[in-house]
Write an enzyme that holds these catalytic residues in place. Structure first.
Site, PDB file in Angstrom:
ATOM      1  N   LYS A 264       0.856  -1.189   0.000  1.00  0.00           N
ATOM      2  CA  LYS A 264       0.000   0.000   0.000  1.00  0.00           C
ATOM      3  C   LYS A 264       0.893   1.240   0.000  1.00  0.00           C
ATOM      4  O   LYS A 264       1.753   1.409   0.874  1.00  0.00           O
ATOM      5  CB  LYS A 264      -0.887  -0.041   1.251  1.00  0.00           C
ATOM      6  CG  LYS A 264      -2.174   0.728   1.136  1.00  0.00           C
ATOM      7  CD  LYS A 264      -3.070   0.410   2.337  1.00  0.00           C
ATOM      8  CE  LYS A 264      -4.349   1.198   2.308  1.00  0.00           C
ATOM      9  NZ  LYS A 264      -5.121   1.014   3.546  1.00  0.00           N
TER      10      LYS A 264
HETATM   11  O1  G3P Z   1      -7.673   2.043   5.289  1.00  0.00           O
HETATM   12  C1  G3P Z   1      -8.021   3.230   4.652  1.00  0.00           C
HETATM   13  C2  G3P Z   1      -9.392   3.767   4.963  1.00  0.00           C
HETATM   14  O2  G3P Z   1     -10.339   2.751   4.767  1.00  0.00           O
HETATM   15  C3  G3P Z   1      -9.521   4.503   6.249  1.00  0.00           C
HETATM   16  O3  G3P Z   1     -10.843   4.653   6.675  1.00  0.00           O
HETATM   17  O4  G3P Z   1     -12.511   5.213   8.409  1.00  0.00           O
HETATM   18  O5  G3P Z   1     -10.114   5.873   8.762  1.00  0.00           O
HETATM   19  O6  G3P Z   1     -11.496   7.046   7.081  1.00  0.00           O
HETATM   20  P1  G3P Z   1     -11.254   5.751   7.787  1.00  0.00           P
END
Ligand code: G3P
Length: 219
Positions: free
Chosen positions: A87
């Site tokens: 990633k």
């Molecule tokens: O892993 C990346 C993304 O899905 C993060 O989500 O909920 O932290 O905005 P969030």
């Protein structure tokens, strides 16, 4: 549509895997920190533990922000398991690293994508997945799902193979809307996946079926 779970919590990953609908896992440095995982050796062991649980792709994020560092980290991560997807953040050095990994046959997930232009660059660099963060766009009163629509259109116009991985999914409606638009993958919390199960008429209907069966058996 592939279902990935967005967590580094092994219990939640096991629960989703046991449900039989899990296609992969995404992690990020914040999710690893939330589980108290720190230090290179512990982080590596944790990725190995995740790979043992799931059948599909497991995104492991690089911490470096320069090309050489990303390549070094990414190659080490990719060597852990065939399931590992490196990633990489959507920055200039990240685009170069994605191109490098794609030429070496190493799977990548371009993360922190908030615009269609960024998604176009990720596809041109050969990313395996692109991760537009829909929830975080919604958080700032911008249309996260509209971004997924734009990327779908652009990728279909040119036949890019890069899979649209709708990230920062917060609830089951996000999942459904992404499915309608044609996102290839969604990654979200276990709660959003389990919420798809829920309907009050299912609960009421089951209660009645079981009560009728019990009454008939008692006669
Ligand atoms: O892993 C990346 C993304 O899905 C993060 O989500 O909920 O932290 O905005 P969030």
């Amino acid at each position: 549509m592939k279902f990935f779970i967005d967590t580094a919590n092994l219990d939640q990953i096991r629960e989703a895997q046991d449900l039989g609908v899990l296609d992969g896992v995404t992690t990020n440095p914040s999710l690893m920190a939330k589980e108290g995982i720190s230090g290179e050796d512990n982080i590596i062991s944790h990725y190995k533990a995740i790979c043992e649980i799931v059948d599909g792709d497991v995104s492991a994020e690089v911490i470096s922000t320069d090309f050489d560092g990303m390549v070094q980290e990414g190659e080490k991560l990719a060597a852990l398991d065939d399931k590992i997807v490196v990633k990489v953040p959507m920055i200039k050095e990240g685009v170069k690293a994605i191109k490098y990994f794609s030429q070496k046959g190493i799977k990548t997930n371009c993360t922190l994508v908030f615009s269609a232009g960024q998604a176009l660059l990720a596809a041109k660099a050969g990313a395996t997945y692109v991760s537009p963060f829909i929830g975080r766009l919604d958080d700032i009163s911008t249309d996260g799902l509209g971004l997924i629509e734009d990327i779908r259109l652009i990728y279909d116009n040119y036949g890019y193979d890069t899979e649209i991985l709708a990230a920062s999914v917060r609830h089951s409606t996000h999942i459904l809307e992404c499915a309608k638009i044609g996102a290839d993958v969604m990654t979200g919390p276990l709660s959003a996946i389990l919420a798809l199960l829920k309907h009050p008429l299912t609960d009421i209907g089951l209660e009645k079926f079981l009560a009728d069966h019990k009454n008939a058996s008692a006669k």
